[in-house]
Design a protein around this motif. Structure first.
Motif, PDB file in Angstrom:
ATOM      1  N   TYR A 130      -1.613   6.510  16.706  1.00 20.26           N
ATOM      2  CA  TYR A 130      -2.783   6.304  15.594  1.00 20.26           C
ATOM      3  C   TYR A 130      -3.575   5.037  15.897  1.00 20.26           C
ATOM      4  O   TYR A 130      -2.762   3.962  15.873  1.00 20.26           O
ATOM      5  CB  TYR A 130      -2.412   6.605  14.066  1.00 20.26           C
ATOM      6  CG  TYR A 130      -1.843   7.765  13.801  1.00 20.26           C
ATOM      7  CD1 TYR A 130      -0.479   8.080  13.653  1.00 20.26           C
ATOM      8  CD2 TYR A 130      -2.513   9.007  13.671  1.00 20.26           C
ATOM      9  CE1 TYR A 130       0.103   9.184  13.124  1.00 20.26           C
ATOM     10  CE2 TYR A 130      -1.982  10.270  13.175  1.00 20.26           C
ATOM     11  CZ  TYR A 130      -0.602  10.254  13.111  1.00 20.26           C
ATOM     12  OH  TYR A 130       0.069  11.317  12.705  1.00 20.26           O
ATOM     13  N   GLN A 165      -0.905  15.817  10.030  1.00 18.29           N
ATOM     14  CA  GLN A 165      -2.103  14.846   9.686  1.00 18.29           C
ATOM     15  C   GLN A 165      -1.944  13.597   9.901  1.00 18.29           C
ATOM     16  O   GLN A 165      -0.642  13.213   9.897  1.00 18.29           O
ATOM     17  CB  GLN A 165      -3.009  15.243   8.435  1.00 18.29           C
ATOM     18  CG  GLN A 165      -3.263  16.936   8.535  1.00 18.29           C
ATOM     19  CD  GLN A 165      -4.109  17.084   7.070  1.00 18.29           C
ATOM     20  OE1 GLN A 165      -4.622  16.235   6.467  1.00 18.29           O
ATOM     21  NE2 GLN A 165      -4.395  18.249   6.736  1.00 18.29           N
ATOM     22  N   ALA A 166      -2.928  12.766   9.777  1.00 18.48           N
ATOM     23  CA  ALA A 166      -2.718  11.304   9.832  1.00 18.48           C
ATOM     24  C   ALA A 166      -2.528  10.879   8.457  1.00 18.48           C
ATOM     25  O   ALA A 166      -2.727  11.751   7.404  1.00 18.48           O
ATOM     26  CB  ALA A 166      -3.925  10.724  10.228  1.00 18.48           C
ATOM     27  N   PRO A 167      -2.018   9.885   8.285  1.00 17.05           N
ATOM     28  CA  PRO A 167      -1.927   9.224   6.809  1.00 17.05           C
ATOM     29  C   PRO A 167      -3.029   8.974   6.085  1.00 17.05           C
ATOM     30  O   PRO A 167      -4.006   8.785   6.945  1.00 17.05           O
ATOM     31  CB  PRO A 167      -1.060   8.035   7.063  1.00 17.05           C
ATOM     32  CG  PRO A 167      -0.248   8.183   8.192  1.00 17.05           C
ATOM     33  CD  PRO A 167      -1.148   9.103   9.272  1.00 17.05           C
ATOM     34  N   TRP A 219      -7.760   6.233   9.269  1.00 15.23           N
ATOM     35  CA  TRP A 219      -7.241   6.528  10.290  1.00 15.23           C
ATOM     36  C   TRP A 219      -7.670   7.511  11.278  1.00 15.23           C
ATOM     37  O   TRP A 219      -8.368   8.609  10.956  1.00 15.23           O
ATOM     38  CB  TRP A 219      -5.718   7.143   9.973  1.00 15.23           C
ATOM     39  CG  TRP A 219      -5.098   6.132   9.216  1.00 15.23           C
ATOM     40  CD1 TRP A 219      -5.235   5.609   7.768  1.00 15.23           C
ATOM     41  CD2 TRP A 219      -3.581   5.754   9.388  1.00 15.23           C
ATOM     42  NE1 TRP A 219      -4.071   4.939   7.284  1.00 15.23           N
ATOM     43  CE2 TRP A 219      -2.999   4.933   8.269  1.00 15.23           C
ATOM     44  CE3 TRP A 219      -2.639   6.215  10.581  1.00 15.23           C
ATOM     45  CZ2 TRP A 219      -1.863   4.423   8.180  1.00 15.23           C
ATOM     46  CZ3 TRP A 219      -1.545   5.310  10.549  1.00 15.23           C
ATOM     47  CH2 TRP A 219      -1.061   4.601   9.168  1.00 15.23           C
ATOM     48  N   GLY A 220      -7.495   7.374  12.667  1.00  7.09           N
ATOM     49  CA  GLY A 220      -7.881   8.686  13.607  1.00  7.09           C
ATOM     50  C   GLY A 220      -6.893   9.755  13.411  1.00  7.09           C
ATOM     51  O   GLY A 220      -5.778   9.751  12.724  1.00  7.09           O
ATOM     52  N   PHE A 265      -4.679  -0.065   5.649  1.00  4.99           N
ATOM     53  CA  PHE A 265      -5.476   0.939   6.536  1.00  4.99           C
ATOM     54  C   PHE A 265      -6.065   1.809   6.090  1.00  4.99           C
ATOM     55  O   PHE A 265      -5.448   2.982   5.319  1.00  4.99           O
ATOM     56  CB  PHE A 265      -4.271   1.351   7.753  1.00  4.99           C
ATOM     57  CG  PHE A 265      -3.547   0.239   8.294  1.00  4.99           C
ATOM     58  CD1 PHE A 265      -2.361   0.789   8.641  1.00  4.99           C
ATOM     59  CD2 PHE A 265      -3.917  -0.599   8.929  1.00  4.99           C
ATOM     60  CE1 PHE A 265      -1.342  -0.174   9.133  1.00  4.99           C
ATOM     61  CE2 PHE A 265      -3.173  -1.596   9.266  1.00  4.99           C
ATOM     62  CZ  PHE A 265      -1.779  -1.390   9.503  1.00  4.99           C
ATOM     63  N   GLN A 319       0.901  11.641   3.616  1.00  3.61           N
ATOM     64  CA  GLN A 319       0.895  12.184   4.773  1.00  3.61           C
ATOM     65  C   GLN A 319       1.176  13.753   4.760  1.00  3.61           C
ATOM     66  O   GLN A 319       2.329  14.080   4.473  1.00  3.61           O
ATOM     67  CB  GLN A 319       1.763  11.673   6.018  1.00  3.61           C
ATOM     68  CG  GLN A 319       1.410  12.163   7.111  1.00  3.61           C
ATOM     69  CD  GLN A 319       2.291  11.528   8.492  1.00  3.61           C
ATOM     70  OE1 GLN A 319       3.247  10.861   8.267  1.00  3.61           O
ATOM     71  NE2 GLN A 319       1.486  11.449   9.533  1.00  3.61           N
ATOM     72  N   TYR A 359       4.531   7.209   1.863  1.00  2.00           N
ATOM     73  CA  TYR A 359       5.152   5.903   2.658  1.00  2.00           C
ATOM     74  C   TYR A 359       4.433   4.738   2.018  1.00  2.00           C
ATOM     75  O   TYR A 359       3.430   4.942   1.667  1.00  2.00           O
ATOM     76  CB  TYR A 359       4.609   5.947   4.189  1.00  2.00           C
ATOM     77  CG  TYR A 359       5.118   6.837   4.929  1.00  2.00           C
ATOM     78  CD1 TYR A 359       4.800   8.071   5.511  1.00  2.00           C
ATOM     79  CD2 TYR A 359       6.610   6.830   5.522  1.00  2.00           C
ATOM     80  CE1 TYR A 359       4.958   8.953   6.127  1.00  2.00           C
ATOM     81  CE2 TYR A 359       7.198   7.817   6.319  1.00  2.00           C
ATOM     82  CZ  TYR A 359       6.415   8.817   6.751  1.00  2.00           C
ATOM     83  OH  TYR A 359       7.012   9.698   7.435  1.00  2.00           O
ATOM     84  N   LEU A 371      -4.772   6.619   2.895  1.00  6.28           N
ATOM     85  CA  LEU A 371      -4.444   5.469   1.950  1.00  6.28           C
ATOM     86  C   LEU A 371      -4.675   6.020   0.618  1.00  6.28           C
ATOM     87  O   LEU A 371      -5.675   6.711   0.196  1.00  6.28           O
ATOM     88  CB  LEU A 371      -5.650   4.489   2.518  1.00  6.28           C
ATOM     89  CG  LEU A 371      -5.460   3.207   1.547  1.00  6.28           C
ATOM     90  CD1 LEU A 371      -4.111   2.465   1.407  1.00  6.28           C
ATOM     91  CD2 LEU A 371      -6.589   2.462   1.441  1.00  6.28           C
ATOM     92  N   GLN A 391       3.874   0.468   2.337  1.00  4.42           N
ATOM     93  CA  GLN A 391       3.626  -0.433   3.459  1.00  4.42           C
ATOM     94  C   GLN A 391       3.488  -1.796   3.069  1.00  4.42           C
ATOM     95  O   GLN A 391       2.741  -1.947   1.996  1.00  4.42           O
ATOM     96  CB  GLN A 391       2.524   0.029   4.285  1.00  4.42           C
ATOM     97  CG  GLN A 391       1.963  -1.052   5.535  1.00  4.42           C
ATOM     98  CD  GLN A 391       0.498  -1.145   5.509  1.00  4.42           C
ATOM     99  OE1 GLN A 391      -0.361  -0.583   4.768  1.00  4.42           O
ATOM    100  NE2 GLN A 391       0.431  -2.379   6.091  1.00  4.42           N
ATOM    101  N   PHE A 395       6.754  -0.438   7.075  1.00  3.19           N
ATOM    102  CA  PHE A 395       6.388   0.704   6.357  1.00  3.19           C
ATOM    103  C   PHE A 395       8.106   1.028   5.953  1.00  3.19           C
ATOM    104  O   PHE A 395       9.197   0.806   6.544  1.00  3.19           O
ATOM    105  CB  PHE A 395       6.049   2.085   7.228  1.00  3.19           C
ATOM    106  CG  PHE A 395       4.683   1.792   7.599  1.00  3.19           C
ATOM    107  CD1 PHE A 395       4.394   1.307   8.906  1.00  3.19           C
ATOM    108  CD2 PHE A 395       3.671   2.458   6.707  1.00  3.19           C
ATOM    109  CE1 PHE A 395       3.006   1.277   9.001  1.00  3.19           C
ATOM    110  CE2 PHE A 395       2.260   2.304   7.160  1.00  3.19           C
ATOM    111  CZ  PHE A 395       1.932   1.804   8.477  1.00  3.19           C
ATOM    112  N   TYR A 410       0.623   5.397   1.061  1.00  2.00           N
ATOM    113  CA  TYR A 410      -0.060   6.503   1.919  1.00  2.00           C
ATOM    114  C   TYR A 410       0.538   7.720   1.575  1.00  2.00           C
ATOM    115  O   TYR A 410       2.015   7.971   1.342  1.00  2.00           O
ATOM    116  CB  TYR A 410       0.079   6.287   3.578  1.00  2.00           C
ATOM    117  CG  TYR A 410      -0.490   4.784   3.817  1.00  2.00           C
ATOM    118  CD1 TYR A 410       0.070   3.732   3.666  1.00  2.00           C
ATOM    119  CD2 TYR A 410      -2.324   4.785   4.297  1.00  2.00           C
ATOM    120  CE1 TYR A 410      -0.391   2.529   4.187  1.00  2.00           C
ATOM    121  CE2 TYR A 410      -2.454   3.672   4.368  1.00  2.00           C
ATOM    122  CZ  TYR A 410      -1.601   2.608   4.627  1.00  2.00           C
ATOM    123  OH  TYR A 410      -2.041   1.211   4.966  1.00  2.00           O
ATOM    124  N   ALA A 415       0.794  -1.153  -0.040  1.00  2.00           N
ATOM    125  CA  ALA A 415      -0.007   0.090   0.122  1.00  2.00           C
ATOM    126  C   ALA A 415       0.796   1.088  -0.019  1.00  2.00           C
ATOM    127  O   ALA A 415       1.934   1.241   0.328  1.00  2.00           O
ATOM    128  CB  ALA A 415      -0.929   0.068   0.975  1.00  2.00           C
TER     129      ALA A 415
END
Lengths: 108, 116
Positions: B95, A43-45, B106-107, B103, A39, A88, A47, A90, A99, A37, A35
């Motif tokens: 997270y 912030q959060a990653p 995500w939070g 995933f 980011q 990233y 997908l 993974q 990762f 991602y 996968a």
């Protein structure tokens, strides 16, 4: 443990250019269980790609993924201003999930 | 709205304990494996732990095995991470992330700082 090595560490490009990000696995990643991602800072990653080539829901078609053996590639066909962030890869082929160390795409 | 919301982070001394929570909404929580992933300041992502939807299976990264415990309460749509014997190297944003394998949700994360 499968080690993922991303290159380059930083990619300097201009808006509208094509970005090619690499992710090399230390051993076979079965069934292309890889996968990508994105980011953004603070912030959060998010997908982007799963199964090496499938775009996640809502991801623009300028993002694409490909695979060849243990080499995986994320391509951004035409960079938009919001694409200049960190990416990233993974693998989820074997435990533990691992990762890559990330590639930063910066404005040239 | 489909979302994950972590809480419980903070400053803790080395050797201390902390419990993180992740509240899920907008999807059938019990149908999905759930994970914890962490990111040390300025560093990359590290997978920490996963629990199956039923709670019957758990896995941990070697770096936290024996110190951290993942659990869930499907009646409350909540995932937990009990962290004991905390070390400076556990300092990170934690997270929660949905699904087994990749995933897809995500939070926003919760910051854990281990320092004296």
């Amino acid at each position: 443990e499968i080690v993922l090595t991303q290159s380059p560490g930083t990619l300097s490009l201009s808006p509208g250019e094509r970005a090619t990000l690499s992710c090399r696995a230390s051993q076979s990643v079965s069934s292309s269980y890889l996968a990508w991602y994105q980011q953004k800072l603070g912030q959060a990653p998010r997908l982007l790609i799963y199964g090496a080539t499938s775009r996640a829901t809502g991801i623009p078609d300028r993002f694409s993924g490909s695979a060849s053996g243990t080499d995986f590639t994320l391509t951004i066909s035409r960079l938009e201003p919001e694409d200049f962030v960190v990416y990233y890869c993974q693998q989820y082929s074997s435990s533990p999930i691992t990762f890559g160390q990330g590639t930063k795409v910066e404005i040239k | 709205e489909v979302q994950l919301l972590e809480s419980g982070g903070g400053l803790v001394q080395p050797g201390g304990s902390l419990r993180l929570s992740c509240a899920a909404s907008g999807f059938t929580f019990s149908s999905y494996a759930m994970n914890w992933v962490r990111q040390a300041p300025g560093k990359g992502l590290e997978w920490v732990s996963v629990m199956s939807g039923s709670g019957s299976s758990t896995y941990y990264a070697d770096s936290v095995k024996g110190r951290f415990t993942i659990s869930r309460d499907n009646s409350k749509n909540t995932l937990y991470l009990q962290m004991n014997s905390l070390r400076a190297e556990d300092t990170a944003v934690y997270y929660c992330a949905k699904k087994s394998g990749y995933f897809d949700l995500w939070g926003r994360g919760t910051l854990v700082t281990v320092s004296s």
